[in-house]
Design an enzyme around this catalytic site. Structure first.
Site, PDB file in Angstrom:
ATOM      1  N   ALA A 239       4.587   1.526  -3.797  1.00  0.00           N
ATOM      2  CA  ALA A 239       5.685   2.281  -4.933  1.00  0.00           C
ATOM      3  C   ALA A 239       6.821   1.323  -4.634  1.00  0.00           C
ATOM      4  CB  ALA A 239       5.871   3.562  -4.463  1.00  0.00           C
TER       5      ALA A 239
ATOM      6  N   LEU B 240       0.892  -1.233   0.023  1.00  0.00           N
ATOM      7  CA  LEU B 240      -0.006   0.047   0.000  1.00  0.00           C
ATOM      8  C   LEU B 240       0.858   1.217   0.064  1.00  0.00           C
ATOM      9  CD1 LEU B 240      -2.655   1.701   0.540  1.00  0.00           C
ATOM     10  CD2 LEU B 240      -2.095   1.283   2.946  1.00  0.00           C
ATOM     11  N   SER B 241       0.530   2.175  -0.791  1.00  0.00           N
ATOM     12  CA  SER B 241       1.118   3.627  -0.893  1.00  0.00           C
ATOM     13  C   SER B 241       2.630   3.556  -1.180  1.00  0.00           C
ATOM     14  CB  SER B 241       0.585   4.216   0.472  1.00  0.00           C
ATOM     15  OG  SER B 241       0.967   5.602   0.585  1.00  0.00           O
ATOM     16  N   ALA B 242       3.378   3.928   0.026  1.00  0.00           N
ATOM     17  CA  ALA B 242       4.847   3.829  -0.079  1.00  0.00           C
ATOM     18  C   ALA B 242       5.148   2.234  -0.323  1.00  0.00           C
ATOM     19  CB  ALA B 242       5.581   4.346   1.040  1.00  0.00           C
TER      20      ALA B 242
END
Length: 361
Positions: free
Chosen positions: A150, A145-147
């Site tokens: 990425a 998720l999110s970072a």
């Protein structure tokens, strides 16, 4: 109208869950030690059931900013699903000494280059589990998720031979940023490159020439933290790598748009789930059919479980064990309305309930 005694009873129950987490999840994870040089200085946690079958799959799960491995596991339900269906889970975990907000450093070249930093540490964790446990090397998957999303993209780029498939949730394409200002620009959807340039970042990340991992992308249409245009950037990056020339098939899942692309052999190698009205976070479903996990900050109960559907698309959902625990032990305790997902917290829930009962102004 609820009575004061009923309100207090519910608050005590919610506070107990806040303090202790899910009774079935808290303490389920075991530390992973001695997994290599660990250049990224990460911690590792695992869930490997005693009943893990030979040649079991492995799922690598990366939490988001402000979260811990245990926190994300309680919200997503990955270890509970793993126990029921017989696969292993690895949870790399960030440390505050590396990032004060516990974000994986997806915008740092030294952490997203093969053989260096955090991506290297995670690859070492995976290799250690492959060596020491009954894990099928051809069935290793990664999601985040999110970072963490990425960083999932960067792991797929830097170690593509290690992963069968990946699922990027509210994440960002690999190679788009190398500084913190650039990271914020990309999160806002500014300065994104076209698909060809993004695909080149992946090709340059290793000597791998293919085949490439399959990719699933999940994003809320109301995400104001990571602009949904980043979903299209991820699609562009991996669509070119998979040499997709077929248009996407379109369908719906619980009313949300789903696009799937097939390669020349008719295999689905890229898919995208746009969750209507969802803010920044991982979509979960804590009630009814396919319920797994429990809502909490950035774990958003929108009636669709990304954990379940991702695991299903990877072929991990099979016959369950007879002694498997409930997949959503805290169902209903963390309910999050779609329009208040990103800022909801137990503190707000308690304060609102006290105000409703006339105990707080």
């Amino acid at each position: 109208m609820r009575t004061i005694s009923d309100t207090i009873r519910r608050l005590n129950k919610q506070q107990s869950v806040l303090s202790n987490g899910s009774a079935n999840n808290r303490g389920r994870l075991s530390p992973l030690a001695d997994f290599g040089s660990n250049p990224g200085q990460l911690r590792g946690w695992t869930y490997l059931s005693d009943k893990l079958p030979p040649d079991a799959p492995l799922v690598v799960v990366l939490h988001g900013c402000t979260q811990s491995a245990d926190d994300y596991d309680v919200g997503s339900g990955w270890s509970l699903l793993a126990e029921r269906y017989g696969f292993g889970v690895l949870f790399p975990e960030q440390q505050r000494t590396n990032n004060p907000n516990l974000c994986f450093n997806w915008f740092s070249t030294s952490d997203t280059t093969r053989g260096e930093g955090e991506v290297c540490s995670i690859s070492q964790m995976v290799e250690t589990l492959l060596k020491n446990h009954r894990i099928d090397r051809t069935r290793v998957y990664v999601t985040g998720l999110s970072a963490g999303g990425a960083m999932t993209a960067s792991l797929l780029a830097t170690y593509p031979e290690l992963f069968n498939s990946g699922a990027i949730i509210a994440g960002i394409a690999h190679g788009t940023a190398s500084t913190i200002p650039q990271a914020f620009d990309r999160m806002r959807g500014h300065g994104l490159e076209d698909g060809a340039a993004l695909a080149a970042h992946v090709r340059q990340a290793s000597s791998h020439k293919g085949p490439w991992p399959k990719v699933s992308v999940w994003h809320g249409t109301a995400d104001t933290t990571v602009d949904p245009i980043n979903m299209e950037a991820v699609i562009g990056q991996w669509g070119i790598l998979h040499e997709l020339d077929r248009p996407a098939s379109k369908s719906t899942l619980d009313g949300h748009q789903v696009r799937k692309w097939q390669n020349a052999d008719g295999q689905t190698v890229l898919e995208a789930y746009a969750i209507n009205g969802m803010a920044h976070g991982t979509p979960i479903n804590s009630r009814g059919e396919n319920a797994v996990g429990s809502a909490r900050p950035f774990m958003l109960d929108v009636g669709t479980s990304s954990t379940w559907h991702i695991a299903q698309s990877w072929g991990l959902i099979g016959k369950s064990t007879e002694t498997a625990p409930a997949l959503n032990p805290t169902a209903g305790l963390y309910s999050v309305s779609p329009d208040k997902q990103s800022g909801n917290s137990i503190k707000n829930t308690i304060e609102n309930a006290l105000k409703s009962a006339g105990l707080l102004r």
